[in-house]
Design an enzyme around this catalytic site. Structure first.
Site, PDB file in Angstrom:
ATOM      1  N   PHE A  24       0.960  -1.175   0.023  1.00  0.00           N
ATOM      2  CA  PHE A  24      -0.130   0.129   0.013  1.00  0.00           C
ATOM      3  C   PHE A  24       1.004   1.373   0.017  1.00  0.00           C
ATOM      4  O   PHE A  24       1.703   1.351   0.819  1.00  0.00           O
ATOM      5  CB  PHE A  24      -0.831   0.123   1.474  1.00  0.00           C
ATOM      6  N   GLY A  25       0.849   2.169  -1.218  1.00  0.00           N
ATOM      7  CA  GLY A  25       1.517   3.362  -1.014  1.00  0.00           C
ATOM      8  C   GLY A  25       0.404   4.585  -0.641  1.00  0.00           C
ATOM      9  O   GLY A  25      -0.725   4.741  -1.199  1.00  0.00           O
ATOM     10  N   TYR A  26       1.122   5.527  -0.032  1.00  0.00           N
ATOM     11  CA  TYR A  26       0.233   6.641   0.571  1.00  0.00           C
ATOM     12  C   TYR A  26       1.050   8.077   0.223  1.00  0.00           C
ATOM     13  O   TYR A  26       0.282   8.924   0.441  1.00  0.00           O
ATOM     14  CB  TYR A  26       0.163   6.367   2.055  1.00  0.00           C
ATOM     15  N   GLY A  27       2.212   7.887  -0.313  1.00  0.00           N
ATOM     16  CA  GLY A  27       2.914   9.212  -0.590  1.00  0.00           C
ATOM     17  C   GLY A  27       3.394   9.191  -1.744  1.00  0.00           C
ATOM     18  O   GLY A  27       2.410   8.940  -3.079  1.00  0.00           O
ATOM     19  N   SER A  28       4.571   9.200  -2.266  1.00  0.00           N
ATOM     20  CA  SER A  28       5.200   8.988  -3.742  1.00  0.00           C
ATOM     21  C   SER A  28       5.046   7.760  -4.208  1.00  0.00           C
ATOM     22  O   SER A  28       4.787   7.440  -5.572  1.00  0.00           O
ATOM     23  CB  SER A  28       6.715   9.496  -3.641  1.00  0.00           C
ATOM     24  N   GLU A  99      13.272   3.671  -0.100  1.00  0.00           N
ATOM     25  CA  GLU A  99      12.507   4.088   1.324  1.00  0.00           C
ATOM     26  C   GLU A  99      13.480   3.895   2.442  1.00  0.00           C
ATOM     27  O   GLU A  99      13.089   3.863   3.862  1.00  0.00           O
ATOM     28  CB  GLU A  99      11.544   3.128   1.790  1.00  0.00           C
TER      29      GLU A  99
HETATM   30  C1  SIN Z   1       4.649   5.771   0.367  1.00  0.00           C
HETATM   31  O1  SIN Z   1       4.580   6.456  -0.317  1.00  0.00           O
HETATM   32  O2  SIN Z   1       3.880   4.521   0.800  1.00  0.00           O
HETATM   33  C2  SIN Z   1       5.727   6.036   1.701  1.00  0.00           C
HETATM   34  C3  SIN Z   1       6.422   7.435   1.357  1.00  0.00           C
HETATM   35  C4  SIN Z   1       7.063   7.662   0.270  1.00  0.00           C
HETATM   36  O3  SIN Z   1       7.641   7.294  -0.242  1.00  0.00           O
HETATM   37  O4  SIN Z   1       6.637   9.208  -0.150  1.00  0.00           O
END
Ligand code: SIN
Length: 187
Positions: A24-28, A99
């Site tokens: 699950f990705g929540y940012g980039s 990450e």
């Molecule tokens: C994410 O996107 O899930 C982790 C934070 C990022 O890499 O911006």
């Protein structure tokens, strides 16, 4: 301060024997999917809120002028929407590098519908990691993001790309849109 999590994450073997599993990705990870995936679809997780509280010394800032990127903070009852990717275990090595500044692999229930969840993975930067910056007044965080640049580009680009991606997903995130409108008052 930086905190290289690669060694720790490499010892997390939970999904090693799986053919594939969900990340699950929540940012980039929502808007920059530069890794191999088998499938992707919008998803959400509960009890976490997205916050620009993690320092970026390696991607969107430098050790002397860190940027701010998102992590998740625990908040009972909150819902965080993002993008889920079905990946193979082989992809984790690349993600661990990306990450590596403070993010640890963590297991969470990922929801695709109101009635079902699957166990999946997030990269989570907790308050005890050395790159964690924590909460600051919104205007101060926006100023820091507006100024910071790093090897992956402008910190403001990270914020505005995230805001656009969430908009495209039909997701409203107050924290992200408030910061985006401080950076880009036209919005
Ligand atoms: C994410 O996107 O899930 C982790 C934070 C990022 O890499 O911006």
């Amino acid at each position: 301060m930086t905190f290289d999590t690669r060694g720790h994450n490499g010892r997390m073997t939970h999904f090693d024997q799986h053919d594939s599993f969900w990340l699950f990705g929540y940012g980039s990870l929502i808007w920059k999917a530069d890794f191999a995936y088998l499938e992707r679809k919008p998803a959400w997780i509960f009890d976490w809120s997205r916050r620009f509280w993690q320092g970026s010394h390696d991607h969107r800032g430098t050790p002397s002028a860190p940027g701010r990127v998102v992590t998740l903070v625990s908040e009972r009852g909150a819902r965080c929407d993002g993008m889920a990717y079905r990946i193979t275990p082989a992809v984790l090595a690349q993600l661990d590098v990306r990450e590596k500044n403070g993010y640890l692999r963590e297991l969470v229930p990922i929801h695709f519908t109101a009635t079902s969840a699957v166990e999946g993975l997030i990269y989570l930067a907790t308050p005890d990691n050395a790159a964690f910056l924590g909460e600051a007044p919104l205007v101060q965080m926006a100023e820091q993001i507006a100024k910071a640049h790093g090897p992956s580009g402008d910190n403001s680009e990270y914020l505005l790309n995230l805001e656009r991606a969430l908009h495209e997903l039909g997701v409203s995130d107050q924290h992200v849109s408030a910061l985006a409108s401080l950076i880009n008052p036209a919005k």
